[in-house]
Design a protein around this motif. Structure first.
Motif, PDB file in Angstrom:
ATOM      1  N   MET A   1       0.852  -1.187   0.000  1.00  0.00           N
ATOM      2  CA  MET A   1       0.000   0.000   0.000  1.00  0.00           C
ATOM      3  C   MET A   1       0.888   1.237   0.000  1.00  0.00           C
ATOM      4  N   ILE A   2       0.451   2.266  -0.753  1.00  0.00           N
ATOM      5  CA  ILE A   2       1.203   3.510  -0.730  1.00  0.00           C
ATOM      6  C   ILE A   2       0.552   4.469   0.254  1.00  0.00           C
ATOM      7  N   GLY A   3       1.348   5.388   0.778  1.00  0.00           N
ATOM      8  CA  GLY A   3       0.871   6.378   1.717  1.00  0.00           C
ATOM      9  C   GLY A   3       1.746   7.610   1.639  1.00  0.00           C
ATOM     10  N   LEU A   4       1.733   8.382   2.687  1.00  0.00           N
ATOM     11  CA  LEU A   4       2.456   9.649   2.746  1.00  0.00           C
ATOM     12  C   LEU A   4       3.601   9.549   3.741  1.00  0.00           C
TER      13      LEU A   4
ATOM     14  N   TRP B   1      10.535  10.495   8.850  1.00  0.00           N
ATOM     15  CA  TRP B   1      10.243  10.873  10.237  1.00  0.00           C
ATOM     16  C   TRP B   1       8.872  10.357  10.645  1.00  0.00           C
ATOM     17  N   ALA B   2       7.968  10.249   9.656  1.00  0.00           N
ATOM     18  CA  ALA B   2       6.612   9.755   9.936  1.00  0.00           C
ATOM     19  C   ALA B   2       6.015   9.194   8.656  1.00  0.00           C
ATOM     20  N   GLN B   3       5.179   8.171   8.795  1.00  0.00           N
ATOM     21  CA  GLN B   3       4.442   7.575   7.689  1.00  0.00           C
ATOM     22  C   GLN B   3       2.959   7.583   8.022  1.00  0.00           C
ATOM     23  N   LEU B   4       2.145   7.956   7.047  1.00  0.00           N
ATOM     24  CA  LEU B   4       0.703   7.972   7.233  1.00  0.00           C
ATOM     25  C   LEU B   4       0.066   7.139   6.126  1.00  0.00           C
ATOM     26  N   SER B   5      -0.765   6.205   6.474  1.00  0.00           N
ATOM     27  CA  SER B   5      -1.462   5.366   5.499  1.00  0.00           C
ATOM     28  C   SER B   5      -2.733   6.073   5.051  1.00  0.00           C
ATOM     29  N   ILE B   6      -2.558   7.043   4.161  1.00  0.00           N
ATOM     30  CA  ILE B   6      -3.681   7.823   3.651  1.00  0.00           C
ATOM     31  C   ILE B   6      -3.579   7.906   2.129  1.00  0.00           C
ATOM     32  N   SER B   7      -4.712   8.092   1.468  1.00  0.00           N
ATOM     33  CA  SER B   7      -4.727   8.185   0.010  1.00  0.00           C
ATOM     34  C   SER B   7      -4.973   9.609  -0.482  1.00  0.00           C
ATOM     35  N   HIS B   8      -5.402  10.483   0.408  1.00  0.00           N
ATOM     36  CA  HIS B   8      -5.592  11.898   0.069  1.00  0.00           C
ATOM     37  C   HIS B   8      -5.542  12.719   1.362  1.00  0.00           C
TER      38      HIS B   8
ATOM     39  N   ALA C   1      -2.032  19.854  13.606  1.00  0.00           N
ATOM     40  CA  ALA C   1      -0.749  20.462  13.302  1.00  0.00           C
ATOM     41  C   ALA C   1       0.238  19.392  12.868  1.00  0.00           C
ATOM     42  N   MET C   2       1.059  19.713  11.881  1.00  0.00           N
ATOM     43  CA  MET C   2       2.063  18.785  11.403  1.00  0.00           C
ATOM     44  C   MET C   2       3.021  18.366  12.523  1.00  0.00           C
ATOM     45  N   SER C   3       3.180  19.233  13.515  1.00  0.00           N
ATOM     46  CA  SER C   3       4.075  18.936  14.639  1.00  0.00           C
ATOM     47  C   SER C   3       3.651  17.673  15.386  1.00  0.00           C
ATOM     48  N   ARG C   4       2.404  17.264  15.251  1.00  0.00           N
ATOM     49  CA  ARG C   4       1.947  16.023  15.892  1.00  0.00           C
ATOM     50  C   ARG C   4       2.785  14.826  15.436  1.00  0.00           C
ATOM     51  N   TRP C   5       3.225  14.860  14.195  1.00  0.00           N
ATOM     52  CA  TRP C   5       3.981  13.730  13.644  1.00  0.00           C
ATOM     53  C   TRP C   5       5.485  13.976  13.588  1.00  0.00           C
ATOM     54  N   VAL C   6       5.909  15.235  13.447  1.00  0.00           N
ATOM     55  CA  VAL C   6       7.332  15.480  13.202  1.00  0.00           C
ATOM     56  C   VAL C   6       7.953  16.504  14.159  1.00  0.00           C
ATOM     57  N   GLY C   7       7.250  16.887  15.196  1.00  0.00           N
ATOM     58  CA  GLY C   7       7.776  17.877  16.134  1.00  0.00           C
ATOM     59  C   GLY C   7       7.552  19.298  15.638  1.00  0.00           C
ATOM     60  N   ALA C   8       7.777  20.231  16.527  1.00  0.00           N
ATOM     61  CA  ALA C   8       7.537  21.649  16.234  1.00  0.00           C
ATOM     62  C   ALA C   8       8.548  22.182  15.215  1.00  0.00           C
ATOM     63  N   PRO C   9       8.151  23.196  14.430  1.00  0.00           N
ATOM     64  CA  PRO C   9       9.097  23.827  13.507  1.00  0.00           C
ATOM     65  C   PRO C   9      10.258  24.448  14.281  1.00  0.00           C
ATOM     66  N   THR C  10      11.449  24.386  13.715  1.00  0.00           N
ATOM     67  CA  THR C  10      12.627  24.994  14.339  1.00  0.00           C
ATOM     68  C   THR C  10      13.409  25.777  13.292  1.00  0.00           C
ATOM     69  N   ASN C  11      14.161  26.780  13.749  1.00  0.00           N
ATOM     70  CA  ASN C  11      15.009  27.539  12.831  1.00  0.00           C
ATOM     71  C   ASN C  11      16.189  26.710  12.338  1.00  0.00           C
ATOM     72  N   SER C  12      16.612  25.722  13.116  1.00  0.00           N
ATOM     73  CA  SER C  12      17.736  24.882  12.690  1.00  0.00           C
ATOM     74  C   SER C  12      17.317  23.875  11.609  1.00  0.00           C
ATOM     75  N   GLN C  13      16.023  23.626  11.469  1.00  0.00           N
ATOM     76  CA  GLN C  13      15.494  22.723  10.439  1.00  0.00           C
ATOM     77  C   GLN C  13      14.333  23.436   9.753  1.00  0.00           C
ATOM     78  N   PRO C  14      14.630  24.416   8.869  1.00  0.00           N
ATOM     79  CA  PRO C  14      13.583  25.301   8.347  1.00  0.00           C
ATOM     80  C   PRO C  14      12.742  24.746   7.203  1.00  0.00           C
ATOM     81  N   PHE C  15      12.826  23.451   6.922  1.00  0.00           N
ATOM     82  CA  PHE C  15      11.964  22.891   5.893  1.00  0.00           C
ATOM     83  C   PHE C  15      11.766  21.400   6.135  1.00  0.00           C
ATOM     84  N   ILE C  16      10.792  20.855   5.402  1.00  0.00           N
ATOM     85  CA  ILE C  16      10.450  19.438   5.488  1.00  0.00           C
ATOM     86  C   ILE C  16       9.991  19.009   4.103  1.00  0.00           C
ATOM     87  N   GLN C  17      10.015  17.711   3.863  1.00  0.00           N
ATOM     88  CA  GLN C  17       9.538  17.176   2.599  1.00  0.00           C
ATOM     89  C   GLN C  17       8.420  16.173   2.841  1.00  0.00           C
ATOM     90  N   MET C  18       7.529  16.070   1.852  1.00  0.00           N
ATOM     91  CA  MET C  18       6.451  15.081   1.853  1.00  0.00           C
ATOM     92  C   MET C  18       6.561  14.326   0.541  1.00  0.00           C
TER      93      MET C  18
END
Length: 128
Positions: free
Chosen positions: A1-4, A13-20, A105-122
């Protein structure tokens, strides 16, 4: 199965079994909510529709957008995104990920935004 998958440079950092899902945020300058609906496919993340309740800095409304219930609805023709790169800093606030009729909030899965890590990928990935 594919997911996000959420993470950086292929590190999951996190996997979600969702289709949309809907990715939502408040514009940092205009303070207007922006929402984008994505479908998870094997080729990548397909943007199906974007909605915004106004326009302003970096929030141009597409010429073919339609106004519905106070929001501009737009469809953009983009190839599947693999990965989708997102800027993410404490000053800008956090993204919300919406699926199964809930937004969190996305932080639920990957933690709060920080200046030391100013981006994320999906990206699309195989999930268990």
């Amino acid at each position: 199965m594919i997911g996000l998958c959420l993470g950086l440079a292929g590190a999951v950092w996190a996997q979600l079994s969702i289709s949309h899902f809907t990715l939502a945020w408040d514009h940092t300058i205009e303070k207007i909510r922006w929402e984008e609906d994505y479908r998870v496919t094997e080729q990548g993340l397909v943007l199906e529709e974007a909605r915004v309740r106004g326009n302003g800095a970096g929030m141009e409304i597409a010429p073919d957008a339609r106004l519905e219930n106070g929001s501009w609805h737009m469809r953009r023709q983009l190839p599947p995104l693999q990965p989708l790169n997102l800027g993410r800093t404490p000053e800008a606030g956090d993204y919300q990920l919406c699926f199964d009729d809930q937004c969190q909030a996305m932080s639920r899965w990957v933690g709060a935004p920080t200046n030391s890590q100013p981006f994320i990928q999906m990206w699309t990935c195989k999930t268990g």
